[in-house]
Design an enzyme around this catalytic site. Structure first.
Site, short mmCIF file in Angstrom:
data_model
loop_
_atom_site.label_atom_id
_atom_site.label_comp_id
_atom_site.label_asym_id
_atom_site.label_seq_id
_atom_site.Cartn_x
_atom_site.Cartn_y
_atom_site.Cartn_z
N THR A 107 -8.14 -5.15 -2.10
CA THR A 107 -7.71 -3.84 -1.61
C THR A 107 -8.96 -3.00 -1.37
OG1 THR A 107 -5.63 -3.97 -2.83
CG2 THR A 107 -6.35 -1.79 -2.11
N LYS A 192 -1.18 -1.58 2.82
CA LYS A 192 -1.40 -1.67 1.38
C LYS A 192 -1.84 -0.32 0.81
CE LYS A 192 -1.69 -3.44 -2.68
NZ LYS A 192 -2.86 -4.10 -3.22
N LYS A 267 -9.76 3.70 -7.88
CA LYS A 267 -10.19 3.18 -6.58
C LYS A 267 -9.04 3.20 -5.58
CE LYS A 267 -9.75 -0.90 -5.27
NZ LYS A 267 -9.68 -2.34 -5.02
#
Length: 318
Positions: A107, A192, A267
């Site tokens: 990701t 995502k 993150k």
């Protein structure tokens, strides 16, 4: 002739994904593995060598020289760049192969994926596809991950041999009903990032709601069932419920061990907040949640525990 596969990144997710790959590819195929944590590689080889051939290699270039299909999942964009673009040890340093297929499951931001993919393509190093996953460690272990693929849907046209390999490789680790082709390089990551923005805010909201209800006197198990069957229902509340002892399989019922580390949520939420800025979206919930997750990520009670430990950070009753 059987394909050889490479897997880079044997963290909590990657380890389980790689196990599924080794279990489902032909026994005569070799799985080349690489991780900066050599102990993880040794453990994996010892655990899985009876299933089929496994070879530990020293860097991504060696993986690429040996494997026709590469799968990677690493913590951040800087690691992706190192794996693929390092002039000495990266995939780009391997012998060229237009047939090489790369599934990058981390990701990261869309721009990095497009940069890496473009440079690999220009160097004749293969086809790079962003294939981020969703479903957590339980989904990785069960082989039921969702895959969000930055490539046009092959069902809309001819299924080329390379795209058949792409689809077949994904189904070693994921469910066919959870396979989504999102249109082009970087768009799997775009989907995502949007999903993680929602799941991160949902988890924090679920923890705060449970804390309110329990402190008002509602039994924690009863409150869970009520929300599960009411308008507040969500995957994060159902499967990653933050209150200890309510969902036996959830990390919260195991002292928040395993799962998705609290630091990593910083993150992921940052990616969502930054993406909103880039495209001019007014975002309110994400920035607020991000600040809470940043604080929790520094709390000794929360570090290296599943992100549902946000319950502990909120001083929820245990």
């Amino acid at each position: 002739m059987s394909l050889n596969y490479g897997f880079i990144g044997l963290g909590a997710m990657g380890y389980e994904m790689a196990k599924n790959v080794r279990q489902k590819i032909p026994r005569e195929s070799t799985l080349f593995i690489q991780d900066v944590n050599k102990d993880a590689c040794e453990k994996f080889a010892a655990e899985c060598i009876s299933i089929g051939r496994i070879e530990i290699v020293g860097n991504a270039r060696e993986v690429a020289d040996a494997a026709s299909v590469i799968i990677s999942i690493v913590p951040a964009a800087s690691h992706v760049k190192s794996v693929y673009l390092d002039a000495a040890t990266g995939v780009i340093a391997a012998k060229g192969s237009a047939e090489r297929l790369i599934l990058e499951c981390s990701t990261i931001d869309c721009e990095t994926a497009r940069e890496v993919g473009g440079r690999l393509s220009g160097a004749g190093a293969g086809t790079y596809v962003d294939t981020p996953v969703s479903g957590g460690v339980p989904g990785a272990a069960a082989g039921t991950l969702a895959f969000l693929v930055g490539y046009p849907d092959p069902s809309a046209g001819q299924l080329t041999p390379k795209m058949k390999v792409l689809k077949d490789t994904i189904l070693l680790m994921g469910s066919p009903e959870k396979l989504f082709f999102c249109g082009g390089l970087g768009l799997g990551l775009a989907a995502k990032i949007a999903n993680n923005y929602l799941s991160g805010t949902n988890l924090l909201a679920a923890a705060e709601a449970a804390n309110i209800g329990i402190r008002l006197g509602v039994d924690s198990h009863l409150l869970y069932r009520i929300i599960q069957n009411s308008t507040g229902q969500s995957f994060m509340n159902d499967k990653v419920h933050p209150v200890p002892g309510v969902v036996p399989a959830a990390p919260s019922s195991h002292d928040y061990k395993g799962g998705f580390k609290a630091q990593m949520m910083v993150k992921d939420m940052t990616l969502g907040v930054e993406a909103a800025k880039q495209v001019g979206c007014r975002a309110t919930m994400g920035p607020a949640a991000l600040e809470i997750y940043k604080e929790a990520a520094k709390d000794p009670r929360c570090i290296d525990r599943d992100v549902s430990v946000i319950w502990r950070f909120l001083d929820g009753p245990e």
